[in-house]
Enzyme design. Sequence first.
Site, PDB file in Angstrom:
ATOM      1  N   ASP A  76       6.105  13.320  -0.547  1.00 17.57           N
ATOM      2  CA  ASP A  76       4.283  12.841  -1.570  1.00 17.57           C
ATOM      3  C   ASP A  76       3.270  13.751  -1.829  1.00 17.57           C
ATOM      4  O   ASP A  76       2.786  14.579  -0.918  1.00 17.57           O
ATOM      5  CB  ASP A  76       4.188  12.125   0.265  1.00 17.57           C
ATOM      6  CG  ASP A  76       3.157  11.283  -0.336  1.00 17.57           C
ATOM      7  OD1 ASP A  76       3.390   9.789  -1.421  1.00 17.57           O
ATOM      8  OD2 ASP A  76       1.750  11.509  -0.223  1.00 17.57           O
ATOM      9  N   LYS A 131       0.262  10.581  -7.613  1.00 19.81           N
ATOM     10  CA  LYS A 131      -0.184  10.388  -7.831  1.00 19.81           C
ATOM     11  C   LYS A 131      -1.117  10.308  -9.262  1.00 19.81           C
ATOM     12  O   LYS A 131      -1.680  11.613  -9.091  1.00 19.81           O
ATOM     13  CB  LYS A 131      -1.348   9.802  -6.533  1.00 19.81           C
ATOM     14  CG  LYS A 131      -0.096   9.494  -5.248  1.00 19.81           C
ATOM     15  CD  LYS A 131      -1.679   9.621  -3.949  1.00 19.81           C
ATOM     16  CE  LYS A 131      -0.244   9.839  -2.713  1.00 19.81           C
ATOM     17  NZ  LYS A 131      -0.224  10.636  -2.653  1.00 19.81           N
ATOM     18  N   HIS A 133      -4.391   5.897  -6.843  1.00 17.07           N
ATOM     19  CA  HIS A 133      -5.299   6.855  -6.358  1.00 17.07           C
ATOM     20  C   HIS A 133      -5.496   6.604  -4.806  1.00 17.07           C
ATOM     21  O   HIS A 133      -5.756   6.483  -3.797  1.00 17.07           O
ATOM     22  CB  HIS A 133      -5.267   8.785  -6.365  1.00 17.07           C
ATOM     23  CG  HIS A 133      -5.192   9.504  -5.109  1.00 17.07           C
ATOM     24  ND1 HIS A 133      -4.915  11.107  -5.555  1.00 17.07           N
ATOM     25  CD2 HIS A 133      -4.591   9.411  -3.715  1.00 17.07           C
ATOM     26  CE1 HIS A 133      -4.656  11.775  -4.157  1.00 17.07           C
ATOM     27  NE2 HIS A 133      -5.021  10.006  -2.916  1.00 17.07           N
ATOM     28  N   TYR A 163      -4.500  17.313  -5.388  1.00 14.80           N
ATOM     29  CA  TYR A 163      -3.512  18.519  -4.594  1.00 14.80           C
ATOM     30  C   TYR A 163      -3.976  19.214  -5.392  1.00 14.80           C
ATOM     31  O   TYR A 163      -3.899  20.341  -4.389  1.00 14.80           O
ATOM     32  CB  TYR A 163      -2.687  17.815  -3.909  1.00 14.80           C
ATOM     33  CG  TYR A 163      -2.648  16.935  -3.066  1.00 14.80           C
ATOM     34  CD1 TYR A 163      -3.508  16.289  -2.659  1.00 14.80           C
ATOM     35  CD2 TYR A 163      -0.932  16.636  -2.286  1.00 14.80           C
ATOM     36  CE1 TYR A 163      -3.506  14.535  -2.185  1.00 14.80           C
ATOM     37  CE2 TYR A 163      -0.605  14.649  -1.781  1.00 14.80           C
ATOM     38  CZ  TYR A 163      -2.324  14.367  -1.584  1.00 14.80           C
ATOM     39  OH  TYR A 163      -1.980  12.734  -0.777  1.00 14.80           O
TER      40      TYR A 163
END
Length: 268
Positions: A52, A82, A118, A57
């Site tokens: 994931d 995402k 997201h 990130y």
Amino acid sequence: MEYITLNNGLEMPIVGTGTNTYGKENNDYNAAVTNEIPELLSALELGYRSIDAAIMYRNEELVGRVLAESTVPREELFITTKVPAEEEYIASKEATRAAIDNSLKNFQTDYLDLLLIHFPIEEKGQLQNTWEVFEEYYEAGKLKAIGVSNFRKNHLEELKEFAKVKPAVNQIQINLKEPNKDLLAVLKEEGITPVAWGPMKVEDHQKEVLEDIGKAYKKSGAQILLKYQIQRGVVVIPKSHNRENQAANLDLFDFHLSAEDMERIENL
């Protein structure tokens, strides 16, 4: 590993690993990204196949490089990422296409297993444009499934007004501190698979009960908590930098919680 079948027929591992602090200095979400990601290597060695990730990130390229260089065949991996609900990525269809193309490049693959929005996109026109691009890549086979993250009932209702493809999943916070029971009921009714981020959060009194239940199964309280979620059809995305804990979070498939224990946890 056990799998859950999404509403488009795609099978998704019911346990995956999060990556939001992987490959970062001091395991800090906001810290600089390093050039090494031992946590992911460990996860792959232990048998994790659902990874994931997210553009937010900032480590897609590093995660993608490790996955591409691993001995795990691409077809065995389930890669989720995402698209942020930020102007840079949703200002236009071209911006969203560029974001998806860049993620494909980062993961060194010609398809992603699952792509999510997201966070909710508040401006309806932008939401529609973004989802239409998702559908475009889905129809082209570059996305095996599409879904959302952190959407509430009203966001899902808005999406239904124009979506030709129903979201396969909604990734939301699901744990004993934030059980999200009402939204889970909505997802069940709609045929949308719930995916839990932050599944390990518990209050101290809840932890004690989980550990007590675990004694009968020779499992930890954390394992009981994860089993409770997957036994009721919730995909879990725990994350650990510790190999022993990573292994424990996968060691969930040699026991079954009784109806009484499921109810006891439900009532916590």
